[in-house]
Design an enzyme around this catalytic site. Sequence first.
Site, PDB file in Angstrom:
ATOM      1  N   HIS A 123      40.910  44.108  47.069  1.00  0.00           N
ATOM      2  CA  HIS A 123      42.056  43.243  46.798  1.00  0.00           C
ATOM      3  C   HIS A 123      43.189  43.664  47.723  1.00  0.00           C
ATOM      4  O   HIS A 123      43.443  44.851  47.901  1.00  0.00           O
ATOM      5  CB  HIS A 123      42.552  43.393  45.352  1.00  0.00           C
ATOM      6  CG  HIS A 123      41.620  42.836  44.330  1.00  0.00           C
ATOM      7  ND1 HIS A 123      40.710  41.849  44.599  1.00  0.00           N
ATOM      8  CD2 HIS A 123      41.467  43.128  43.010  1.00  0.00           C
ATOM      9  CE1 HIS A 123      40.045  41.559  43.496  1.00  0.00           C
ATOM     10  NE2 HIS A 123      40.479  42.326  42.524  1.00  0.00           N
ATOM     11  N   ASP A 125      36.620  37.117  47.512  1.00  0.00           N
ATOM     12  CA  ASP A 125      37.676  37.001  48.538  1.00  0.00           C
ATOM     13  C   ASP A 125      38.529  35.755  48.344  1.00  0.00           C
ATOM     14  O   ASP A 125      39.063  35.210  49.305  1.00  0.00           O
ATOM     15  CB  ASP A 125      37.074  36.985  49.955  1.00  0.00           C
ATOM     16  CG  ASP A 125      36.129  38.140  50.207  1.00  0.00           C
ATOM     17  OD1 ASP A 125      36.547  39.288  49.983  1.00  0.00           O
ATOM     18  OD2 ASP A 125      34.981  37.894  50.614  1.00  0.00           O
TER      19      ASP A 125
END
Length: 429
Positions: free
Chosen positions: A41, A13
């Site tokens: 993503h 992340d």
Amino acid sequence: MANVTVIGAQWGDEGKGKIVDWLADRADAVVRFQGGHNAGHTLVVDGTTYKLSLLPSGIVSGTLSIIGNGVVLDPWALKQEVEKLEGQGVTINDDNFAIADNCPLILPIHRDLDGLREAAAGTGKIGTTGRGIGPAYEDKVGRRAIRVCDLEHLDSLEPQLDRLCAHHDALRAGFEEPPVDRERLLGDLREIAPFVLRFAQPVWKRLKKVRKAGAKILFEGAQGVLLDVDHGTYPFVTSSNTVSGTAASGSGLGPGAAGFVLGIVKAYTTRVGSGPFPTELDDEIGQRLGERGHEFGTVTGRQRRVGWFDAVLVRQTCAISGVTGIALTKIDVLDGLDTVKICTGYRLNNNVYDYLPSHAASQAAVEPIYEEMEGWSESTAGARSFADLPANAVKYIQRIQELIECPVALVSTSPERDDTILMRDPFMD
């Protein structure tokens, strides 16, 4: 010109999607080499948001995008993701997208097993996304996997199904679940096979041709080094190797193809799910960073845990993964803080450590040693040159660079692709 391998240098992340998308404009091919659809993503291009969990980020810009053999592929999730992107106007065909024909498949029985195990774990949960990634990798290593190439030979799949179902039936019996419905599984595979096979090919061969032509290849890692099954915070890790070296084995190109290794690092630290987190903040500052950084998982929607930047961990991941330079993301989330902190070491049993110990109990017990720096009130959001940054933000970046013993190549100042400060061009290195 160099190839570039992008990896997460924390717990995932970190903003890899934006950086990969930014680099993909200049690459001739983008390759996923490990993981599955458990890591998401988020890309923002010209005001449009694209959420990917399996497709390489280059697909949005029309760059040749490849899923390598190191990935475990859920064909139904892939179909859903392709259809969603096509609905947003993205073109996906066999000219710009390919799947390794030796890529193992995630099957419904893998998702079942993942969920059964996590439900039975009680307080021992490791925070799996429940998408079957771990069980699929188990079957790959156990030589029971159904692979993409097998979809072309479903009429002769019985011996493989015998071996696979015998294993899963025994496990399911332990959870008082019925045996695998083989006919349904085979029917599901027959239905999805035409969609997958239109993209299937020996991608090592295609990549060899691309590389021989002098093309630039971008290897896109998923998750982060601290989730690596060997080098991460075990057992709170993923089921694959997330370090840069996996780009070779997970794509079919040799280790010399990795090129410039770009580690993506947030200007603070986040983690999803269970596991040790030395710099975690449970106070108002942590809540503020989480809200300003929109820290919710792309795939699970779970709120991420938030903490100060941990230079010990990032120095360790950069060393393990041979990082050439880092891309520092979300610096703008720290705007307005009077003080910012960086973890420079750990204290454990009256000893000081400059690395994270391997044992889980020690990892959970370490106490961070902080260095405090003056914050900045000016905004860094949207800055596109170092001259646009406040002096204290520059000092913060420089101090991170010193502590992790690795240069900063890029700084990202917003989710928009062009809001990026380039200090060192990975493709020109």
